[in-house]
Enzyme design. Structure first.
Site, PDB file in Angstrom:
ATOM      1  N   HIS A  71      -9.275   0.413  -1.787  1.00  0.00           N
ATOM      2  CA  HIS A  71      -9.681   1.444  -0.364  1.00  0.00           C
ATOM      3  C   HIS A  71     -11.019   1.226  -0.027  1.00  0.00           C
ATOM      4  CE1 HIS A  71      -5.731   2.352  -1.507  1.00  0.00           C
ATOM      5  NE2 HIS A  71      -5.923   3.776  -0.765  1.00  0.00           N
ATOM      6  N   HIS A  82       0.548  -1.203  -0.184  1.00  0.00           N
ATOM      7  CA  HIS A  82       0.210  -0.437  -0.174  1.00  0.00           C
ATOM      8  C   HIS A  82       0.653   1.518  -0.394  1.00  0.00           C
ATOM      9  CE1 HIS A  82      -3.970   1.886   1.566  1.00  0.00           C
ATOM     10  NE2 HIS A  82      -3.297   3.006   1.430  1.00  0.00           N
ATOM     11  N   GLU A 135     -11.281   3.269   5.469  1.00  0.00           N
ATOM     12  CA  GLU A 135     -10.579   4.201   6.283  1.00  0.00           C
ATOM     13  C   GLU A 135     -11.481   5.169   6.986  1.00  0.00           C
ATOM     14  OE1 GLU A 135      -7.100   6.646   5.774  1.00  0.00           O
ATOM     15  OE2 GLU A 135      -8.479   6.228   3.689  1.00  0.00           O
ATOM     16  N   ASP A 184       1.743   3.866   2.594  1.00  0.00           N
ATOM     17  CA  ASP A 184       0.568   5.088   1.961  1.00  0.00           C
ATOM     18  C   ASP A 184       1.067   5.804   1.320  1.00  0.00           C
ATOM     19  OD1 ASP A 184      -1.957   5.781   1.770  1.00  0.00           O
ATOM     20  OD2 ASP A 184      -2.513   6.118   3.407  1.00  0.00           O
ATOM     21  N   ASP A 185       1.022   7.431   2.112  1.00  0.00           N
ATOM     22  CA  ASP A 185       1.938   8.525   1.313  1.00  0.00           C
ATOM     23  C   ASP A 185       3.344   8.977   2.298  1.00  0.00           C
ATOM     24  OD1 ASP A 185      -0.149   9.197  -1.080  1.00  0.00           O
ATOM     25  OD2 ASP A 185      -1.200   8.424   0.522  1.00  0.00           O
ATOM     26  N   HIS A 230       1.433   4.473  -2.205  1.00  0.00           N
ATOM     27  CA  HIS A 230       0.693   5.723  -3.597  1.00  0.00           C
ATOM     28  C   HIS A 230       2.441   6.494  -3.967  1.00  0.00           C
ATOM     29  CE1 HIS A 230      -3.266   5.154  -2.610  1.00  0.00           C
ATOM     30  NE2 HIS A 230      -3.250   4.983  -1.742  1.00  0.00           N
TER      31      HIS A 230
END
Length: 335
Positions: A195, A15, A198, A276-277, A17
């Site tokens: 996704h 996961h 969340e 994630d980011d 990005h």
């Protein structure tokens, strides 16, 4: 917990990005290269703006940052910088999310970003031995028709893309909005992820499972609110690609100590740890393992199980998973 043990564990990052790995320094360098005007006067000011109240407040700045990506070399440089960090963190396999619509809306086509991404992944395989897959995500705040157009535009690069996913603003954009395009993607041979759970409710997780027929749930932390859903996740050994530091940064949990990752792990859910980011959320994958283990009091065996879950959930042939799993077992046995 011994940091060498955390680093040595073979990990799959499932996961991530890639546009979310753009560090502020890179944003400013590329803005200067292309003459892009930025809202912030300095790297420090941009980094200070990473104080988010929810998912949407992050997305607003995320899309603005991606605007500096203009040519193939930019995409290569961004991806290579992430892969160098991943290698240092003990990542042996990575499955990168990328957002075509973020770029095509600016006139940056597949012929620009795909070769840049692929060239970096190939270089990392040759230099570091990191295997990889690409997951093309649809932006859920846009229409399903736009997603269909993106799926069509990806046709020349079909062999480079393993799966399709669903990201961006979750609330108000349920997985069911994209049921038809996911069905078409499966007909074309793509695997699917999404996704869900969340900020959105457990109902979104059910939709991702039943309508989009996903192989993994990205995030999924709100599944714990529904005991029947939890039982199903355990029974189906459905992986959740959890992103602890992201969840705190976006106020899904107030503190890392309040995160439900250990509870889900204890109940037998195939939880994994991811970043994630990472440029926006304060840490790449090793930092997520490090802080989560400390905040939740995870044992070596529990951390090893997280790494094992990540390898087992990866879109890799079983024969390629086995050496990594054996290495995890050996590290744990070594004490």
């Amino acid at each position: 917990m011994n940091d060498d043990f955390l680093r040595a564990l073979p990990k799959a990052e499932l996961h991530l990005h890639i546009e979310g790995s753009l560090e502020p320094e890179t944003v400013f360098r590329l803005a200067g290269k292309h003459g892009v005007a930025l809202k912030y006067p300095s790297v420090e000011a941009l980094r200070a703006a990473y104080d988010f109240s929810d998912l949407q407040s992050f997305l607003d700045i995320y899309y603005a940052g991606a605007d500096v990506l203009r040519d193939e070399q930019d995409f290569y440089d961004m991806t290579w910088a992430y892969l160098e960090r991943a290698q240092a963190d003990g990542v042996v396999h990575t499955e990168l999310f990328f957002d075509p619509q973020t770029h095509t809306a600016r006139g940056i086509g597949f012929e620009v970003f795909m070769p840049g991404l692929k060239r970096a992944l190939d270089a990392a395989a040759a230099r570091f031995g990191i295997s990889s897959r690409l997951v093309m995500c649809f932006l859920r705040h846009l229409s399903e028709e736009d997603a269909f157009a993106t799926l069509e535009a990806a046709t020349p690069w079909r062999d480079w893309i393993t799966a399709v996913g669903l990201d961006s603003s979750e609330v108000g954009h349920p997985p069911s909005k994209f049921e038809r395009v996911f069905a078409r993607a499966r007909e074309l041979g793509y695997l699917t992820v999404a996704h869900a759970g969340e900020e959105g409710p457990p109902a979104y997780v059910y939709e991702a499972l039943d309508l989009l027929k996903v192989s993994r749930i990205d995030h999924g932390v709100r599944s714990l609110e529904d005991p029947a859903l939890m039982a199903r996740l355990v029974a189906e050994r459905m992986p959740l690609t959890v992103c602890p530091l992201s969840n705190v940064k976006l106020c899904v949990f107030r503190t890392l100590a309040e995160h439900n990752l250990k509870t889900m792990l204890d109940q037998g859910v195939a939880v994994t740890v991811n970043s994630d980011d990472p440029a926006y959320f304060g840490g790449y994958v090793l930092e997520n393992y490090r802080q989560t283990a400390a905040a939740l009091g995870l044992t070596r065996a529990e951390v090893a199980q997280l790494a094992r879950n990540s390898i087992e959930a990866a879109f890799l042939p079983e024969a390629e998973k086995q050496p990594h799993l054996a290495r995890i077992d050996a590290l744990l046995a070594a004490g």
